[in-house]
Motif scaffolding. Sequence first.
Motif, PDB file in Angstrom:
ATOM      1  N   VAL A   2       1.006 -27.147  63.248  1.00 45.83           N
ATOM      2  CA  VAL A   2      -0.374 -27.167  62.975  1.00 45.83           C
ATOM      3  C   VAL A   2      -0.995 -27.968  64.212  1.00 45.83           C
ATOM      4  CG1 VAL A   2      -2.711 -27.650  61.546  1.00 45.83           C
ATOM      5  CG2 VAL A   2      -0.579 -26.891  60.422  1.00 45.83           C
ATOM      6  N   HIS A   3      -1.196 -27.514  64.968  1.00 46.53           N
ATOM      7  CA  HIS A   3      -1.667 -28.176  66.534  1.00 46.53           C
ATOM      8  C   HIS A   3      -2.920 -27.403  66.875  1.00 46.53           C
ATOM      9  CE1 HIS A   3       1.395 -30.948  66.635  1.00 46.53           C
ATOM     10  NE2 HIS A   3       2.417 -30.355  66.504  1.00 46.53           N
ATOM     11  N   MET A   4      -3.920 -28.208  67.285  1.00 49.99           N
ATOM     12  CA  MET A   4      -5.066 -27.261  67.659  1.00 49.99           C
ATOM     13  C   MET A   4      -5.138 -27.304  69.294  1.00 49.99           C
ATOM     14  SD  MET A   4      -6.253 -26.908  64.786  1.00 49.99           S
ATOM     15  CE  MET A   4      -7.491 -25.881  65.004  1.00 49.99           C
TER      16      MET A   4
ATOM     17  N   ALA B 159       5.978 -32.283  64.702  1.00 51.12           N
ATOM     18  CA  ALA B 159       5.484 -33.578  65.246  1.00 51.12           C
ATOM     19  C   ALA B 159       5.537 -33.835  66.790  1.00 51.12           C
ATOM     20  CB  ALA B 159       6.036 -34.765  64.365  1.00 51.12           C
ATOM     21  N   PHE B 160       5.187 -32.934  67.546  1.00 61.25           N
ATOM     22  CA  PHE B 160       5.042 -32.850  68.941  1.00 61.25           C
ATOM     23  C   PHE B 160       3.471 -33.579  69.503  1.00 61.25           C
ATOM     24  CE2 PHE B 160       8.457 -29.764  70.742  1.00 61.25           C
ATOM     25  CZ  PHE B 160       9.086 -29.916  69.641  1.00 61.25           C
ATOM     26  N   GLU B 161       3.714 -34.599  70.148  1.00 59.15           N
ATOM     27  CA  GLU B 161       2.624 -35.235  70.656  1.00 59.15           C
ATOM     28  C   GLU B 161       2.051 -34.291  71.934  1.00 59.15           C
ATOM     29  OE1 GLU B 161       1.210 -37.306  69.198  1.00 59.15           O
ATOM     30  OE2 GLU B 161       2.975 -38.553  68.261  1.00 59.15           O
ATOM     31  N   ASN B 162       0.494 -34.463  72.261  1.00 57.24           N
ATOM     32  CA  ASN B 162       0.386 -33.510  73.587  1.00 57.24           C
ATOM     33  C   ASN B 162       0.615 -34.082  74.911  1.00 57.24           C
ATOM     34  OD1 ASN B 162      -1.487 -35.918  73.982  1.00 57.24           O
ATOM     35  ND2 ASN B 162      -3.339 -35.048  72.851  1.00 57.24           N
TER      36      ASN B 162
ATOM     37  N   MET C  24       7.388 -24.054  70.134  1.00 55.80           N
ATOM     38  CA  MET C  24       7.473 -23.256  69.251  1.00 55.80           C
ATOM     39  C   MET C  24       7.992 -22.038  69.130  1.00 55.80           C
ATOM     40  SD  MET C  24       5.244 -21.240  67.320  1.00 55.80           S
ATOM     41  CE  MET C  24       4.638 -20.503  65.728  1.00 55.80           C
ATOM     42  N   ARG C  25       7.547 -21.227  70.235  1.00 52.00           N
ATOM     43  CA  ARG C  25       7.834 -20.004  70.376  1.00 52.00           C
ATOM     44  C   ARG C  25       9.471 -19.704  70.360  1.00 52.00           C
ATOM     45  NH1 ARG C  25       3.277 -20.056  73.720  1.00 52.00           N
ATOM     46  NH2 ARG C  25       4.510 -20.260  75.533  1.00 52.00           N
TER      47      ARG C  25
ATOM     48  N   ASP D 179      -4.900 -22.649  65.706  1.00 52.52           N
ATOM     49  CA  ASP D 179      -5.319 -21.909  66.802  1.00 52.52           C
ATOM     50  C   ASP D 179      -3.977 -21.242  67.721  1.00 52.52           C
ATOM     51  OD1 ASP D 179      -7.817 -21.958  65.832  1.00 52.52           O
ATOM     52  OD2 ASP D 179      -8.712 -23.311  67.544  1.00 52.52           O
ATOM     53  N   CYS D 180      -3.237 -22.346  67.767  1.00 47.47           N
ATOM     54  CA  CYS D 180      -2.123 -22.119  68.666  1.00 47.47           C
ATOM     55  C   CYS D 180      -1.064 -21.300  67.984  1.00 47.47           C
ATOM     56  CB  CYS D 180      -1.424 -23.621  69.087  1.00 47.47           C
ATOM     57  SG  CYS D 180      -2.578 -24.834  69.722  1.00 47.47           S
ATOM     58  N   GLU D 181      -0.552 -20.353  68.407  1.00 50.80           N
ATOM     59  CA  GLU D 181       0.336 -19.427  67.958  1.00 50.80           C
ATOM     60  C   GLU D 181       0.141 -19.071  66.428  1.00 50.80           C
ATOM     61  OE1 GLU D 181       2.541 -18.383  70.238  1.00 50.80           O
ATOM     62  OE2 GLU D 181       1.756 -19.982  71.725  1.00 50.80           O
ATOM     63  N   HIS D 182      -1.172 -18.737  66.322  1.00 54.81           N
ATOM     64  CA  HIS D 182      -1.715 -18.522  64.884  1.00 54.81           C
ATOM     65  C   HIS D 182      -0.981 -17.283  64.310  1.00 54.81           C
ATOM     66  CE1 HIS D 182      -4.571 -18.350  61.557  1.00 54.81           C
ATOM     67  NE2 HIS D 182      -4.417 -17.178  61.713  1.00 54.81           N
ATOM     68  N   ASN D 183      -0.588 -17.361  62.947  1.00 56.41           N
ATOM     69  CA  ASN D 183       0.079 -16.250  62.422  1.00 56.41           C
ATOM     70  C   ASN D 183       0.018 -16.495  60.783  1.00 56.41           C
ATOM     71  OD1 ASN D 183       2.031 -18.320  61.266  1.00 56.41           O
ATOM     72  ND2 ASN D 183       3.621 -17.517  62.679  1.00 56.41           N
ATOM     73  N   LYS D 184      -0.725 -17.372  60.691  1.00 56.84           N
ATOM     74  CA  LYS D 184      -0.987 -17.609  58.807  1.00 56.84           C
ATOM     75  C   LYS D 184      -2.592 -18.354  58.741  1.00 56.84           C
ATOM     76  CE  LYS D 184       1.444 -19.192  54.764  1.00 56.84           C
ATOM     77  NZ  LYS D 184       1.844 -17.719  54.317  1.00 56.84           N
ATOM     78  N   ASP D 185      -3.092 -17.651  57.611  1.00 57.35           N
ATOM     79  CA  ASP D 185      -4.504 -18.348  57.444  1.00 57.35           C
ATOM     80  C   ASP D 185      -4.580 -19.430  56.404  1.00 57.35           C
ATOM     81  OD1 ASP D 185      -5.484 -16.499  59.229  1.00 57.35           O
ATOM     82  OD2 ASP D 185      -6.013 -14.935  57.851  1.00 57.35           O
ATOM     83  N   PHE D 186      -5.437 -20.275  56.725  1.00 57.99           N
ATOM     84  CA  PHE D 186      -5.629 -21.362  55.437  1.00 57.99           C
ATOM     85  C   PHE D 186      -6.028 -20.355  54.221  1.00 57.99           C
ATOM     86  CE2 PHE D 186      -6.251 -24.163  59.046  1.00 57.99           C
ATOM     87  CZ  PHE D 186      -5.182 -25.219  58.639  1.00 57.99           C
ATOM     88  N   PRO D 187      -5.589 -21.192  53.051  1.00 59.92           N
ATOM     89  CA  PRO D 187      -6.126 -20.594  51.605  1.00 59.92           C
ATOM     90  C   PRO D 187      -7.489 -20.175  51.482  1.00 59.92           C
ATOM     91  CG  PRO D 187      -4.540 -22.314  51.368  1.00 59.92           C
ATOM     92  CD  PRO D 187      -4.894 -22.396  52.803  1.00 59.92           C
ATOM     93  N   ALA D 188      -7.789 -18.989  51.253  1.00 58.52           N
ATOM     94  CA  ALA D 188      -9.254 -18.697  51.241  1.00 58.52           C
ATOM     95  C   ALA D 188     -10.057 -19.318  50.368  1.00 58.52           C
ATOM     96  CB  ALA D 188      -9.165 -17.056  50.893  1.00 58.52           C
ATOM     97  N   ASN D 189      -9.554 -19.921  49.176  1.00 60.67           N
ATOM     98  CA  ASN D 189     -10.083 -20.593  48.090  1.00 60.67           C
ATOM     99  C   ASN D 189     -10.207 -22.330  48.230  1.00 60.67           C
ATOM    100  OD1 ASN D 189      -7.518 -21.233  47.709  1.00 60.67           O
ATOM    101  ND2 ASN D 189      -7.362 -21.061  45.455  1.00 60.67           N
TER     102      ASN D 189
END
Length: 375
Positions: A100-102, A168-171, A114-115, A128-138
């Motif tokens: 989870v990195h924006m 846990a990679f820093e930018n 990550m790839r 947004d980065c390498e997105h392959n899963k959505d947050f829970p809709a509820n």
Amino acid sequence: MAITFYGTDFGFGGLPIPRKPGHLWSVIHEESPKNNDWLFSAKSTMSLFNLTATFKRQSHYSFPTMWLRDERELTDTQFMVSIAEKNRLRRGGLAPVVFVHMDCHTASDRSHYMRLLQRYIKIDSYSDCEHNKDFPANNLTFGSLKGMAPMLSDGFFKLIAQYKFTFAFENAVCDDYITEKFWRPLRLGIVPIVFGSSTIKDMAPSDHSIIDIRDFKSVKEVADLITFLDTNDEEYLKYLTFKQTGVTNPVLKEELRKRDWGIGKSYLSHFTGFNCFVCDKLHEMKNQVRNGQPVTQWSGKFDHYGCPVPKVFDDQGRYVVENNLWLEPFSYAEFYEHSLRYHIDNNINANISEIHKYADRLLKQALRDGIRLPL
């Protein structure tokens, strides 16, 4: 007698020129070097300031543990998920690793790594980065995840705590630059896969609590360890022993002991701490003048913030490739610094836009003179 600058905003409101004798300039900056076009990684920028406050332990007032309130956060078990439940979730399709990195284009090249790891290990990426899963809709806690607030919410913690491992990679790669990306998984009972500071082990709660990719020759070796731990509960839980024993790393314990901020307060209380530090230095100067003593001359140094040139990962997951798109903006910092010095030395009260314009002129002239970038 003292002017304190916030590093990210330095110069935006102009410069307090002329700089009067006896006045202290101080700077506080907890962000990565790319946050101000690498200005603070230029060779002598920090010498502009008498007193420095950064994540680097060499600075006058350092805060490498800025996102850790106190030791109790590391032993907190509020959000921990049992290994039995994590295994059940794994059987239900949850990946062993979460990402989870924006900020997708970073000097640490984390999206690339990550790839590479994803060739061997399933990874859930909600961002947004390498997105392959959505947050829970509820769950409406997360919103768009823009900004820090949603990532500090209980809902986010509960979701991420279900995973066994997290990136846990820093930018940016800079010694002692350690943010919530490192402390959060430790609090939640997840094993962090870390990259950023080469001194990160100094801040780990124990000598067996993190996976530092610098310890491995290839990304496949990292993947092999994750696979092994994912199927061996006893070995996996050894990484979380600090939850029962507390912090055993003497370097981290000393770092927490000596700091005069935090201790259960706001994550950002080091700002208040630095203000008090500067005030103490002013009183020290006044007493020296009153007693006829030589006045202490403080000065910032390169290692109070300076960070190395960015690289990228090769196909084996080694952070060694120097020919990359980050070199040109990193080199630009030298011209940025020369421009800043020109305006200060000539008592020109320029704003950041004017400083950049002059830096661009210096850069163009250097290119005409045949100077090749990167410097």
